[in-house]
Design a protein around this motif. Structure first.
Motif, mmCIF file in Angstrom:
data_model
loop_
_atom_site.group_PDB
_atom_site.id
_atom_site.type_symbol
_atom_site.label_atom_id
_atom_site.label_comp_id
_atom_site.label_asym_id
_atom_site.label_seq_id
_atom_site.Cartn_x
_atom_site.Cartn_y
_atom_site.Cartn_z
ATOM 1 N N ARG A 1 0.803 -1.231 0.000
ATOM 2 C CA ARG A 1 0.000 0.000 0.000
ATOM 3 C C ARG A 1 0.828 1.270 0.000
ATOM 4 N N GLU A 2 1.948 1.249 -0.699
ATOM 5 C CA GLU A 2 2.762 2.458 -0.774
ATOM 6 C C GLU A 2 2.737 3.005 -2.188
ATOM 7 N N ALA A 3 2.935 4.297 -2.298
ATOM 8 C CA ALA A 3 2.938 4.958 -3.601
ATOM 9 C C ALA A 3 4.122 4.466 -4.422
ATOM 10 N N VAL A 4 3.905 4.385 -5.741
ATOM 11 C CA VAL A 4 4.955 3.940 -6.658
ATOM 12 C C VAL A 4 5.096 4.952 -7.788
ATOM 13 N N LEU B 1 5.378 5.965 -11.648
ATOM 14 C CA LEU B 1 4.841 5.487 -12.916
ATOM 15 C C LEU B 1 5.374 6.386 -14.019
ATOM 16 N N ASP B 2 6.087 5.808 -14.982
ATOM 17 C CA ASP B 2 6.591 6.572 -16.123
ATOM 18 C C ASP B 2 5.458 6.760 -17.113
ATOM 19 N N LEU B 3 5.173 8.004 -17.459
ATOM 20 C CA LEU B 3 4.102 8.284 -18.407
ATOM 21 C C LEU B 3 4.689 8.491 -19.795
ATOM 22 N N ALA B 4 4.872 9.709 -20.206
ATOM 23 C CA ALA B 4 5.419 10.016 -21.531
ATOM 24 C C ALA B 4 6.077 11.381 -21.463
ATOM 25 N N LEU B 5 6.837 11.703 -22.488
ATOM 26 C CA LEU B 5 7.454 13.030 -22.618
ATOM 27 C C LEU B 5 8.344 13.379 -21.430
ATOM 28 N N GLY B 6 8.954 12.363 -20.804
ATOM 29 C CA GLY B 6 9.841 12.598 -19.670
ATOM 30 C C GLY B 6 9.126 12.848 -18.361
ATOM 31 N N VAL B 7 7.857 12.541 -18.282
ATOM 32 C CA VAL B 7 7.072 12.772 -17.064
ATOM 33 C C VAL B 7 6.933 11.476 -16.277
ATOM 34 N N ARG B 8 7.194 11.574 -14.980
ATOM 35 C CA ARG B 8 6.943 10.475 -14.043
ATOM 36 C C ARG B 8 6.021 11.002 -12.961
ATOM 37 N N VAL B 9 5.073 10.163 -12.556
ATOM 38 C CA VAL B 9 4.187 10.543 -11.461
ATOM 39 C C VAL B 9 4.272 9.484 -10.373
ATOM 40 N N LYS B 10 4.192 9.936 -9.144
ATOM 41 C CA LYS B 10 4.140 9.018 -8.015
ATOM 42 C C LYS B 10 2.671 8.888 -7.644
ATOM 43 N N VAL B 11 2.153 7.655 -7.692
ATOM 44 C CA VAL B 11 0.727 7.423 -7.468
ATOM 45 C C VAL B 11 0.494 6.471 -6.313
ATOM 46 N N VAL C 1 0.635 11.973 -6.075
ATOM 47 C CA VAL C 1 1.140 12.665 -4.888
ATOM 48 C C VAL C 1 2.440 13.415 -5.152
ATOM 49 N N ASP C 2 3.083 13.116 -6.282
ATOM 50 C CA ASP C 2 4.334 13.801 -6.627
ATOM 51 C C ASP C 2 4.587 13.574 -8.114
ATOM 52 N N TRP C 3 5.486 14.363 -8.673
ATOM 53 C CA TRP C 3 5.851 14.141 -10.063
ATOM 54 C C TRP C 3 7.211 14.729 -10.371
ATOM 55 N N GLY D 1 9.768 26.355 -17.944
ATOM 56 C CA GLY D 1 10.513 25.153 -17.606
ATOM 57 C C GLY D 1 10.824 25.003 -16.137
ATOM 58 N N THR D 2 10.279 25.881 -15.322
ATOM 59 C CA THR D 2 10.485 25.792 -13.882
ATOM 60 C C THR D 2 9.554 24.715 -13.315
ATOM 61 N N PRO D 3 10.098 23.751 -12.564
ATOM 62 C CA PRO D 3 9.237 22.708 -11.993
ATOM 63 C C PRO D 3 8.107 23.311 -11.160
ATOM 64 N N ILE D 4 6.941 22.710 -11.287
ATOM 65 C CA ILE D 4 5.781 23.186 -10.532
ATOM 66 C C ILE D 4 5.289 22.073 -9.611
ATOM 67 N N PRO D 5 4.668 22.450 -8.495
ATOM 68 C CA PRO D 5 4.158 21.425 -7.582
ATOM 69 C C PRO D 5 2.868 20.791 -8.115
ATOM 70 N N VAL D 6 2.567 19.627 -7.585
ATOM 71 C CA VAL D 6 1.317 18.943 -7.919
ATOM 72 C C VAL D 6 0.154 19.769 -7.379
ATOM 73 N N SER D 7 -0.849 19.988 -8.221
ATOM 74 C CA SER D 7 -2.067 20.678 -7.811
ATOM 75 C C SER D 7 -3.195 20.176 -8.706
ATOM 76 N N PRO D 8 -4.443 20.300 -8.267
ATOM 77 C CA PRO D 8 -5.555 19.854 -9.113
ATOM 78 C C PRO D 8 -5.555 20.518 -10.491
ATOM 79 N N GLU D 9 -5.266 21.796 -10.553
ATOM 80 C CA GLU D 9 -5.252 22.503 -11.829
ATOM 81 C C GLU D 9 -4.141 21.990 -12.736
#
Length: 145
Positions: A8-11, A13-23, A66-68, A76-84
């Motif tokens: 039950r821990e977040a992992v 996930l590699d998506l596309a275009l160099g994006v990874r998300v922690k879900v 929960v993270d990305w 190109g400045t990293p932005i935090p995770v938000s609903p928008e």
């Protein structure tokens, strides 16, 4: 055999275009929360399935991500995770498609798997109405020669 992941821990996930998300794991709690999301509840009857899929994926992602890494603003400045920001990320087709197949569909496979071979209650005619009248008596047997 169903294999439970009890960690039950977040992992990541590699998506596309160099994006990874922690879900977070796709749990019942996430699915129920997504179903009660205001955007999901506001879906009008007759809304096309593809539009519903986007709305539902965004509702799930808002609760699961929960993270990305690899997500930034126009400069190109990293932005935090938000609903928008999650909504904007999922508006990109390659990201949406990978999130659907690698996260949402993978979780829904368990639901489909459990329903694939459920037996019918009384055969293929369950719930069907009779179309022929009952016989009035026993049928006569053929003569023996």
């Amino acid at each position: 055999m169903l294999r439970l992941n009890l960690a039950r821990e977040a992992v990541w996930l590699d998506l596309a275009l160099g994006v990874r998300v922690k879900v977070e794991p796709l749990t019942t709690a996430i699915m129920v929360a997504a179903r009660t999301d205001p955007a999901v509840r506001a879906i009008a009857p007759g809304t096309p399935d593809d539009s519903i899929a986007v709305i539902f994926a965004k509702a799930i992602a808002a609760r699961a991500i929960v993270d990305w890494e690899g997500v930034g603003d126009a400069d190109g400045t990293p932005i935090p995770v938000s609903p928008e920001a999650i909504d904007a990320l999922l508006d990109l087709w390659p990201i949406f498609e990978k999130f659907q197949t690698a996260y949402v569909a993978k979780g829904l496979e368990l639901e489909a798997e459990k329903n694939v071979s459920a037996p019918l209650l009384t055969g293929s005619s369950v719930g069907a109405t009779d179309t022929a009248k009952p016989a009035k008596g026993a049928a006569r047997t053929a003569r023996k020669s």
